[in-house]
Design an enzyme around this catalytic site. Structure first.
Site, mmCIF file in Angstrom:
data_model
loop_
_atom_site.group_PDB
_atom_site.id
_atom_site.type_symbol
_atom_site.label_atom_id
_atom_site.label_comp_id
_atom_site.label_asym_id
_atom_site.label_seq_id
_atom_site.Cartn_x
_atom_site.Cartn_y
_atom_site.Cartn_z
ATOM 1 C CG ASP A 1 -1.980 1.221 1.435
ATOM 2 O OD1 ASP A 1 -3.166 0.694 1.298
ATOM 3 O OD2 ASP A 1 -1.574 2.209 1.048
ATOM 4 C CG ASP B 1 -3.072 3.344 -2.367
ATOM 5 O OD1 ASP B 1 -3.985 2.845 -1.828
ATOM 6 O OD2 ASP B 1 -2.343 3.826 -1.311
ATOM 7 C CD GLU B 2 -5.600 -1.806 -0.092
ATOM 8 O OE1 GLU B 2 -6.346 -0.897 -0.335
ATOM 9 O OE2 GLU B 2 -6.065 -2.661 0.949
HETATM 10 P P1 TTP Z 1 -5.009 5.157 1.103
HETATM 11 O O1 TTP Z 1 -4.407 3.975 1.030
HETATM 12 O O2 TTP Z 1 -6.444 4.606 2.019
HETATM 13 O O3 TTP Z 1 -4.444 6.411 1.712
HETATM 14 P P2 TTP Z 1 -2.945 7.107 1.488
HETATM 15 O O4 TTP Z 1 -2.291 5.945 0.510
HETATM 16 O O5 TTP Z 1 -3.197 8.483 1.005
HETATM 17 O O6 TTP Z 1 -2.373 7.041 2.977
HETATM 18 P P3 TTP Z 1 -1.733 5.760 3.781
HETATM 19 O O7 TTP Z 1 -0.396 5.974 3.879
HETATM 20 O O8 TTP Z 1 -2.677 5.600 5.011
HETATM 21 O O9 TTP Z 1 -2.120 4.518 2.987
HETATM 22 O O10 TTP Z 1 -5.678 5.364 -0.121
HETATM 23 C C1 TTP Z 1 -4.945 5.808 -1.341
HETATM 24 C C2 TTP Z 1 -5.405 7.070 -2.115
HETATM 25 O O11 TTP Z 1 -7.017 6.865 -2.518
HETATM 26 C C3 TTP Z 1 -5.297 8.336 -1.239
HETATM 27 O O12 TTP Z 1 -3.971 8.946 -1.527
HETATM 28 C C4 TTP Z 1 -6.428 9.016 -2.092
HETATM 29 C C5 TTP Z 1 -7.391 8.175 -2.401
HETATM 30 N N1 TTP Z 1 -8.502 8.159 -1.472
HETATM 31 C C6 TTP Z 1 -9.487 9.280 -1.662
HETATM 32 O O13 TTP Z 1 -9.440 9.853 -2.553
HETATM 33 N N2 TTP Z 1 -10.689 8.940 -0.847
HETATM 34 C C7 TTP Z 1 -10.615 8.300 0.426
HETATM 35 O O14 TTP Z 1 -11.602 8.444 1.133
HETATM 36 C C8 TTP Z 1 -9.653 7.481 0.584
HETATM 37 C C9 TTP Z 1 -9.597 6.645 1.805
HETATM 38 C C10 TTP Z 1 -8.590 7.596 -0.453
HETATM 39 MG MG MG Z 2 -2.126 4.183 0.662
#
Ligand code: TTP
Ligand code: MG
Length: 387
Positions: free
Chosen positions: A8, A103-104
């Site tokens: 992720d 992103d996962e």
């Molecule tokens: P996430 O992996 O949940 O968050 P992140 O990568 O920003 O941070 P983390 O280090 O905690 O993983 O989500 C990935 C991307 O998806 C995030 O950068 C933006 C998008 N996203 C949204 O647009 N809306 C949302 O509610 C969430 C949870 C994510």
């Molecule tokens: Mg992330």
């Protein structure tokens, strides 16, 4: 026991913006899809998170929480593009990859640790490549099921790498507050608190019968699963990334037989063609993927001047790429990808397209839809016999 990696990206959208504009480094920033105050936070940099700002929070509130917050309107097509490239890198390490979000992804590397080294080493390699290519960090969790792998990622964030083995459950898993378990929302947290369960280890006191006496059967089963640290072990390979249509197959046995590879390309091209036509799409790029038995994975592509979607056109390109580029090594996986897609409503009259052929293909697609692949194979072999 399986070896599952969960990857992720860290503060994905925000980190991409920092790479584009390094003066943002270390500052509280949020990405949003609108510039007005009515928007919500897509994601926040880790610096902004210190103020309590998180995804889905109204922008207005975020600005209240942090006076010098920098608000950036997202470049979502760029994020998508980088996401695809990252997923391609990940799929170099296994055929079994499940892309869960932008992103996962989960990777089952049980069979490929022999080639790339331990799961931890694969995690390290993935982190290094992503850092080198995009200057971005990700976190990698490793375990024997998806639940624990994801938890390992969360525990190690940001820029983390953590493996949770069976013997590590007391250290990492059981002390967790229940809200850290994916699927346990605020409502379940309240219910469980009333029941005397705040940490995962608190569930150990209860048998399934105790749980069923208090909760609905489905929720009881879910809690039992959490209590026993059981999670899904099946990494479900999702079809194609958006923007392209692809099909690939891992062969039962490695092969050096070109004719056999061509026959595989033929059925892959049929599948790709039929999926293109179903969506009324044409492709201007055809790519083949060859994975050799040493797991070296290469792709070769050709940009076309005329967009295509018939099985035979796709196959023609795929075969010519194969013949030009194949190395003298056994092959374990083959794939065909159609990309640079455009809608069929695009003025195709400019191209000398064989209308009858196209109609025939559409009919075949309809039969496939109705009777399944098997039937059409039968039909084709009859055609062959007659012709
Ligand atoms: P996430 O992996 O949940 O968050 P992140 O990568 O920003 O941070 P983390 O280090 O905690 O993983 O989500 C990935 C991307 O998806 C995030 O950068 C933006 C998008 N996203 C949204 O647009 N809306 C949302 O509610 C969430 C949870 C994510
Ligand atoms: Mg992330």
């Amino acid at each position: 026991m399986r070896k599952i990696l969960h990857v992720d990206m860290d503060a994905f959208f925000a980190s991409i913006e920092v790479v584009r504009n390094p003066s943002l480094k270390g500052k509280p920033i949020v990405i949003t899809n609108s510039i007005g105050d009515r928007g919500v936070v897509s994601t926040a940099s880790y610096e902004a998170r210190k103020y309590g700002i998180h995804s889905a929070m109204p922008l207005k509130k975020a600005k209240r929480l942090c006076k010098n917050l920098i608000v950036i309107r997202g470049n979502f097509s760029l994020y998508n593009e980088i996401s695809h490239k990252i997923m391609e890198i990940l799929s170099d390490f296994t055929d079994k990859i499940e892309v869960r979000s932008i992103d996962e992804a989960y990777l089952d590397v049980t069979e490929t640790v022999g080639i790339f080294g331990s799961a931890l080493e694969i995690g390290r390699k993935i982190k290094r490549i992503i850092k080198e290519k995009f200057s971005l960090t990700c976190s990698v969790g490793i375990s024997y099921n998806k639940l624990l792998a994801k938890i390992a990622t969360e525990l190690s964030k940001p820029d983390g790498l953590l493996e949770i083995k069976k013997d590590d459950l007391e250290k990492y898993y059981y002390p967790l507050p229940v809200e850290k378990i994916p699927g346990i929302g605020p409502k379940s947290v309240r219910v469980l608190k009333n029941f005397g369960v705040e940490k995962v280890s608190d569930l150990k006191r209860f048998t399934y019968e105790d749980l069923v006496r208090n909760f609905k059967p489905a929720f009881s089963k879910f809690l039992l699963m959490i209590k026993e640290a059981k999670g899904d072990e099946e990494v479900n390979f999702r079809e194609s990334p958006p923007k392209s249509i692809s099909s690939r197959v891992t062969l039962n046995e490695d092969t050096t037989d070109i004719k056999f590879m061509e026959s595989i390309l033929s059925s892959l091209s049929e599948e790709v063609g039929s999926r293109l036509r179903k969506r009324n799409l044409l492709a201007k790029t055809i790519k083949i993927t060859i994975r050799y038995n040493n797991f070296k994975t290469v792709t070769h592509q050709r940009k076309l001047s005329i967009p295509i979607n018939s099985d035979s056109d796709i196959l023609k390109e795929a075969i010519s790429l194969l013949r030009e580029r194949i190395e003298n090594k056994p092959v374990r996986l083959l794939g065909v990808t159609a990309s640079s897609l455009m809608n069929e409503s695009f003025d195709t009259s400019l191209f000398s397209k064989d209308e009858t052929n196209n109609k025939f293909l559409k009919t075949i697609d309809e039969i496939k839809e109705k009777f399944g692949e098997r039937k059409i194979l039968l039909l084709k072999s009859i055609f062959k016999k007659q012709g």
